[in-house]
Design an enzyme around this catalytic site. Structure first.
Site, mmCIF file in Angstrom:
data_model
loop_
_atom_site.group_PDB
_atom_site.id
_atom_site.type_symbol
_atom_site.label_atom_id
_atom_site.label_comp_id
_atom_site.label_asym_id
_atom_site.label_seq_id
_atom_site.Cartn_x
_atom_site.Cartn_y
_atom_site.Cartn_z
ATOM 1 N N ARG A 16 68.691 -5.040 1.472
ATOM 2 C CA ARG A 16 67.867 -3.857 1.776
ATOM 3 C C ARG A 16 68.153 -2.716 0.789
ATOM 4 N NH1 ARG A 16 69.436 -2.496 7.603
ATOM 5 N NH2 ARG A 16 71.404 -3.365 6.869
ATOM 6 N N HIS A 702 57.841 9.299 13.391
ATOM 7 C CA HIS A 702 58.050 8.633 12.106
ATOM 8 C C HIS A 702 58.200 9.636 10.966
ATOM 9 C CE1 HIS A 702 55.986 5.698 14.713
ATOM 10 N NE2 HIS A 702 56.776 4.826 14.125
#
Length: 763
Positions: A16, A702
């Site tokens: 990642r 978000h």
């Protein structure tokens, strides 16, 4: 030979790396040069991995700093005015991230992020383009051309990837007045021509143009537009491969096969029935690419079965046959080889993106070198894997199957209708108007993650870990009480992921260490793998919720993940139907719901964030899915008393087409994400006269942006125009685990203040 190519590769990196670099950049810990260096390194590694696996033609343009649709919006100059800043300067990475995450304090003055929704029927989220009636398209972002040059400099044979003009327009929304976004096509097509000319000047031969909307039920004017658009693009340079995936072409098969392009890709994993019909419809000059390796699941391909199709196709097509995964490998983890905790048998059943590339290459090579040692070994391994999975006693559990078989029609019904239940619940719970709550999770701090890692590594005892989590729960409860929320949550400190946490406690699931896939931006998830029949050996959440309830006199919600979401956000089995897996999960969760009720919990939230996501892409398949999906949810909750209030939560979705089925779920309260759409999603609930209670999200979790009290009040007033005020709850859009505590508290202070003001206004 059948050329081996790939439609796209995971961009996040095996560790990642992209996520970590993005988040460091946003925090100011990494400058732009450092972020771009991470991107270059990942792209170079991923191209080499695919080449080493045997892929002949490599995708370029599948990398994105946040989302591939957003990248196209910048490329086409589709940048909302609120993100343009001063003048008409070229967009920057700050522009891109501002569009994705919103802007708190800059020249743009607190711009809210673009709407985000699911990419077809996947758990990947894209940023919805915003079109205006006078939309101007201009080439304003050089990323694709820069990356093509990068790959060529490294000696790779490349195939740039573009989202097709019709799919791009379909995915967007018309803003600022009524107009038909299809009317923008004539203005957009010249930009595609310019891009193709630029790529031709770079020495590119093939370009992949993704048009996945060809697997949808398209209106006739959109079908007509395909012929018009590609007739115009036909004069532009480069060989063009139109790629379709996620389903079958069905009534669009003739349209797709007849487009004046040089190649067509079809998905034979999701829609094997379109073969061999497609062979009779593809013109003699056109390449046909067969997607035979599943790009969306982790099970090894049955190479012999796929090879039977390829041999037949090769007899008809010869060198016009290509082989590929069914879709981009964006939806697959990166590399199975890194998994060191899976047992040998289970690991032998799986394939991640690297292995899928190897499978594609093996299929290609099997046509030209069928007796080579490498091909024979690959086929032998595949055959052994298929036999092992079919015979393993780990998969089939007679007791689980018998419980599902014994279900009766009345088992998914609550004793009383909602109108009777809600009166009992209001008397029992005694909540104020506009009751405030959150969706479940609170910030997952570094302290929480370090404690979890230490516990898994054996550096913390179970008692020490439990006390660390209790400390986090106490903090979450204290904050909520201080802020004045009405219904509390324990914060989910002990949970790594809303699916994985439960999957770890169910029989029939397996877990990876590095099986990460991108959900959106820097948000990555690690789906669990369903390999066998599913059941719950022991209670999963009861002790945590019992502890939290003991800290407060306010109501504490029990927090569970629903069966459809458990299924959709896992890698499912392929040997039994999704319906069977959902029923098994529903019965396991039902046991937990009843245990929570028995311990005194009177509000239980069963999240079905992925309910809409599971809907088939074609309407012909909707009703069958909706029937078993709603039944599965009702099974989880139907055993409780009338006084126990059942909540559910759903993520970004278009609800209009499924509103009757959402009502059929019969949850007492539904919370949904609506802030980015400015409460537009509530139109469906108003038009249908949805009978139960609703918590429309009033701020976007978000984004790091903190909404003001007046902004929240305005959203709730809009909600009250669609849904009667006495049925409205006040809550964020989604869980708060990705946010930091300061912004979380600031937003919740404003949310509670807005609710208090509205109570006085509507009293």
């Amino acid at each position: 030979m059948a050329l081996a190519h790939n439609l796209g590769f995971p961009r996040i990196g095996g560790d990642r790396e992209l996520k970590k670099a993005q988040e460091a950049f946003w925090k100011g810990e990494l400058d732009e040069a450092g972020l771009r260096a991470v991107g270059r390194k990942l792209r170079a590694e991923h191209w080499q991995i695919q080449k080493d696996a045997g892929i002949d033609l490599l995708p370029v343009g599948d990398f994105a700093w946040y989302d591939q649709v957003l990248t196209h919006s910048l490329t086409f100059g589709v940048i909302p005015e609120r993100f343009r800043g001063h003048g008409n300067a070229k967009p920057t990475l700050q522009t891109l991230f501002g569009m994705a995450r919103g802007v708190s304090d800059s020249c743009c003055g607190g711009a809210h992020a673009q709407e985000m929704t699911k990419w077809f029927d996947t758990n990947y989220h894209y940023l919805v383009p915003e079109f205006s009636a006078d939309q101007q398209f201009v080439l304003s972002w050089e990323q694709l051309f820069e990356e093509v040059a990068e790959a060529q400099a490294l000696g790779h044979n490349v195939k740039p990837v573009l989202i097709g003009p019709l799919t791009y327009l379909w995915l967007g929304k018309a803003k600022g007045g009524e107009f038909d976004k299809l009317d923008l096509l004539e203005h957009l097509l010249p930009l595609y021509g310019e891009i193709l000319q630029r790529l031709d000047a770079q020495g590119v031969e093939w370009v992949q143009i993704d048009e996945p909307i060809l697997v949808l039920d398209l209106p006739q004017d959109w079908k007509n537009a395909f012929e018009r658009a590609y007739n115009l693009l036909q004069k532009e340079p480069l060989k063009k491969l139109v790629a379709t995936y996620f389903g079958g072409l069905e009534d669009n098969l003739g349209l797709a096969a007849g487009l004046p392009v040089d190649g067509l890709h079809i998905d034979l994993v999701r829609a094997p029935e379109q073969y061999p019909t497609i062979l009779d419809r593809v013109p003699g000059y056109k390449v046909l690419s067969l997607g035979l390796v599943n790009g969306r699941n982790v099970w090894r391909c049955d190479l012999e079965k796929a090879l039977d199709v390829l041999r037949h196709a090769h007899e008809r097509l010869g060198d016009r046959l290509w082989v590929a995964p069914s879709c981009s490998l964006l939806h697959s983890p990166v590399d199975l080889a890194r998994e060191d905790k899976l047992d040998a048998e289970l690991k032998s059943w799986l394939a991640f993106a690297v292995q899928k590339c190897e499978e594609v290459a093996a299929l290609s090579r099997a046509l030209t070198e069928p007796e080579s040692p490498e091909v024979l070994e690959a086929l032998a391994v595949s055959q052994a894997v298929q036999a092992s999975g079919a015979e393993s006693p780990r998969i089939h559990k007679p007791a689980v199957q018998a419980r599902v078989a014994a279900l009766k029609p009345e088992d998914d019904k609550r004793p009383a209708p909602f109108a009777a239940r809600i009166e009992k619940q209001r008397a029992e719970l005694y909540l104020p108007a506009f009751p405030t709550t959150t969706i479940g999770s609170f910030p997952q701090t570094s302290a929480i993650r370090l404690a979890r890692q230490a516990f898994k590594a054996g550096k913390l005892s179970e008692a020490e870990y439990t006390e660390a989590m209790h400390s986090e729960i106490r903090h979450a409860v204290e904050v909520q009480e201080r802020l004045g929320l009405d219904v509390l949550v324990h914060g989910e400190a002990e949970r790594n992921d809303m699916v994985e946490y439960f999957a770890e406690q169910l029989d029939g699931y397996a877990f990876t260490r590095f099986g990460w896939v991108q959900s959106y931006g820097s948000r990555c998830v690690k789906p669990a793998v369903i390999f066998g029949d599913l059941s719950r050996p022991n209670a999963m959440t009861v002790e945590w919720i019992r502890y939290a309830q003991g800290l407060t006199s306010k109501w504490m919600k029990g927090m569970l993940t629903g069966p459809v979401t458990m299924l959709m956000w896992s890698f499912p089995r392929e040997d039994v139907s999704r319906e069977v897996q959902a029923r098994q999960l529903a019965l396991a969760i039902r046991d937990e719901v009843l245990d929570l009720e028995a311990t005194g919990i009177r509000i239980v939230q069963i999240d079905e964030a992925a309910f809409r996501e599971g809907l088939p892409l074609r309407k012909a398949g909707w009703q069958a899915y909706l029937d078993w999906a709603t039944e599965a949810f009702r099974l989880t909750a139907s055993g409780v008393k009338d006084e126990t209030q059942i909540h559910t939560h759903m993520c970004y979705s278009e609800f209009n087409d499924v509103i009757e089925s959402i009502a059929a779920m019969d949850a007492d309260v539904i919370t949904i994400e609506t802030s980015r759409s400015d409460m537009e999603l509530l139109d469906a609930f108003e038009a249908f006269a949805y009978p139960n209670e609703i918590g429309p999200g009033v701020y976007d979790i978000h984004s790091p942006r903190v909404p003001g009290k007046d902004e929240i009040i305005n959203l709730l007033r809009k909600a009250a125009q669609r849904v009667s005020a006495e049925r409205l709850w006040v809550n964020p859009d989604c869980g708060l685990k990705t946010r930091a505590w300061p912004e979380t508290e600031a937003a919740l202070v404003n949310m509670v203040a807005a609710a208090n003001e509205l109570r006085a206004e509507f009293a």
